[in-house]
Enzyme design. Structure first.
Site, short mmCIF file in Angstrom:
data_model
loop_
_atom_site.label_atom_id
_atom_site.label_comp_id
_atom_site.label_asym_id
_atom_site.label_seq_id
_atom_site.Cartn_x
_atom_site.Cartn_y
_atom_site.Cartn_z
CE LYS A 256 -3.63 2.56 2.43
NZ LYS A 256 -4.68 2.38 3.60
CE LYS B 7 -6.00 2.04 -0.44
NZ LYS B 7 -6.67 1.98 0.89
C1 PBG Z 1 -7.31 3.97 5.40
C2 PBG Z 1 -7.77 3.64 3.89
C3 PBG Z 1 -7.70 4.38 2.95
C4 PBG Z 1 -8.16 3.95 1.65
C5 PBG Z 1 -8.69 2.91 2.27
N1 PBG Z 1 -8.53 2.55 3.43
C6 PBG Z 1 -7.14 5.82 2.71
C7 PBG Z 1 -5.70 6.01 3.39
O1 PBG Z 1 -4.87 5.10 3.54
O2 PBG Z 1 -5.46 7.16 3.40
C8 PBG Z 1 -8.15 4.39 0.26
C9 PBG Z 1 -8.98 3.89 -0.50
C10 PBG Z 1 -9.53 4.71 -1.87
O3 PBG Z 1 -8.74 5.83 -1.89
O4 PBG Z 1 -10.46 4.43 -2.36
N2 PBG Z 1 -6.83 2.87 6.10
#
Ligand code: PBG
Length: 430
Positions: free
Chosen positions: A298, A351
């Site tokens: 991520k 991601k």
């Molecule tokens: C946070 C989380 C995020 C997303 C999913 N879980 C945002 C972040 O890490 O700030 C983002 C998902 C998206 O942008 O569609 N745990």
């Protein structure tokens, strides 16, 4: 088996070409097949006439004016239909250069020349079973539109959520992931609301499982929606995100979600060692059957912007770069794969998605585990915006982007397009 040598004439060069014929039946020698001369173009249109089928009262179909019995009799008498003549070459536009054929042994276009051939050789497929639908929920009764994500809503957990899930299931999308918009009053610096067994997420899971026992429910494990600092972990006085203390909270959160009926808990926080700790916590509570989908790679990404607006979860200060990965890094994902695999992750996730297809392929080639990809909020919003502005064909770009995830090696795709794409797939099959 019959074998004979045939003579023919190449249209464009006028040169004689020899063919070997190998077939089950001896060929009936016929001028139109064996010797295609340029003048045969003149007779071709007549030969190519297509006759409509005639459906008789008894339901049988009469083709070419003969009954089945007549056809059988014709074959017994040796009147076997001849191969169609070589069709004439359709005219090229005036001014097309006259060239001799390139001497190519391989012409890849041969396998693309008809829809049937293209379908036969398609390497990758996309099905609603590959899609996971992320849904935003809140305590309210209304479904409130999310400005930065046209078509997405914060759904009322009691009604809107249940209706949206029903729509998705109707088109074969039977997996969802829940993201809660938590009231500010319930946020604190240690994110304790995350493991409230009567909190928004556990309550919604129980409701959905009661209504749809076979629905596959994924949950997000991270503190940000519950943290007054908007970070995924507990923030120390000096701004450092505390790893092991956060993992302790995440274990309690995962267990609360499992107890409510979650099928797959998904740590998206990027703390070190959380997969192993969550596995141990789940097992200790009797949740051996609950899977862990780890956000393995991520990245700290600006593509999450619209999501943070949706949940009002922007970090109050700083960024997430001390726990989420540097988007310039590729090899580092291998380290995360090794950790997550050895700690017992069941699914590995990448991601964001589309700008990170190389990472999806890296995971696919380096782990036998199922790979998930998250087409995140910013990716969704860009395609939507391009569609609304009529700059791109939204539906086609959507479907292409999803197929590309699959081609890159993703088994499942988390996408806000899940319902729309599911409808599209259902429509195609009808
Ligand atoms: C946070 C989380 C995020 C997303 C999913 N879980 C945002 C972040 O890490 O700030 C983002 C998902 C998206 O942008 O569609 N745990």
């Amino acid at each position: 088996m019959a074998s004979m040598m045939l003579n023919s004439i190449n249209f464009s060069t006028g040169k004689a070409v020899k063919f070997d014929y190998v077939g089950l039946k001896p060929l009936k020698v016929h001028q139109n097949i064996l010797c295609v001369r340029p003048h045969s173009i003149k007779i071709a249109p007549r030969m190519l006439t297509i006759r409509a089928n005639e459906i008789r009262d008894d339901g049988t179909i009469k083709k070419m004016g003969m009954s089945d019995e007549e056809c059988e009799a014709a074959v017994v008498a040796g009147n076997i239909p001849e191969a169609p003549p070589v069709p004439p070459k359709p005219a090229a536009p005036a001014g097309t250069p006259v060239v001799s054929s390139l001497p190519l042994s391989r012409r890849p276009r041969r396998n693309r020349r008809s829809p049937a051939l293209r379908a036969a050789f398609q390497e990758t497929t996309l099905s609603p079973a590959n899609l996971v639908y992320p849904l935003f929920i809140h305590e309210g009764e209304e479904d409130t539109p999310i400005g930065a994500m046209p078509g997405c809503y914060r759904l009322g957990w009691r009604h809107g959520l249940v209706e949206e899930v029903a729509k998705a299931r109707d088109v074969g999308v039977n997996s969802i992931v829940l993201f809660p918009k938590v009231p500010d009053a319930l946020k604190n610096s240690t994110g304790d609301e995350a493991y409230n067994e009567n909190g928004l997420v556990p309550r919604s899971i129980r409701l959905l499982k009661d209504k749809y026992p076979d629905l596959v429910i994924y949950t997000d494990v991270a503190l940000d929606p519950y943290s007054s600092d908007g970070h995924d972990g507990i923030v120390r006085e000096d701004g450092v995100i505390m790893n092991d203390e956060t993992v302790h909270q995440l274990c309690k959160q995962a267990v609360a979600q499992a107890r409510a009926g979650a099928d797959v808990v998904s740590p998206s926080d990027m703390m070190d060692g959380r997969v192993g700790a969550i596995r141990a916590a789940l097992d200790a509570e009797g949740f051996q059957h609950v899977s862990i989908m780890s956000y393995t790679a991520k990245y700290a990404s600006s593509f999450y912007g619209p999501f943070r607006e949706a949940l009002d979860s922007n970090p109050r200060f700083g960024d997430k770069k001390t726990y989420q990965m540097n988007h310039a890094n590729y090899r580092e994902a291998l380290i995360e794969i090794r950790e997550d695999e050895s700690e017992g992750a069941d699914i590995l996730l990448v991601k964001p998605g589309l700008p990170y297809l190389d990472i999806i392929r890296l995971l696919r080639d380096n782990s036998p585990l199922p790979i998930a990809a998250y087409q995140v909020s910013g990716e969704y919003s860009m395609i939507k915006a391009g569609g609304v502005l009529k700059m791109i064909d939204e539906e086609k770009v959507m479907m292409e982007s999803l197929m590309c995830f699959r081609r890159a090696g993703a088994d499942i795709i988390l996408t806000y397009f899940a319902l729309q794409a599911g409808r599209c797939l259902a429509g195609e099959k009808r």
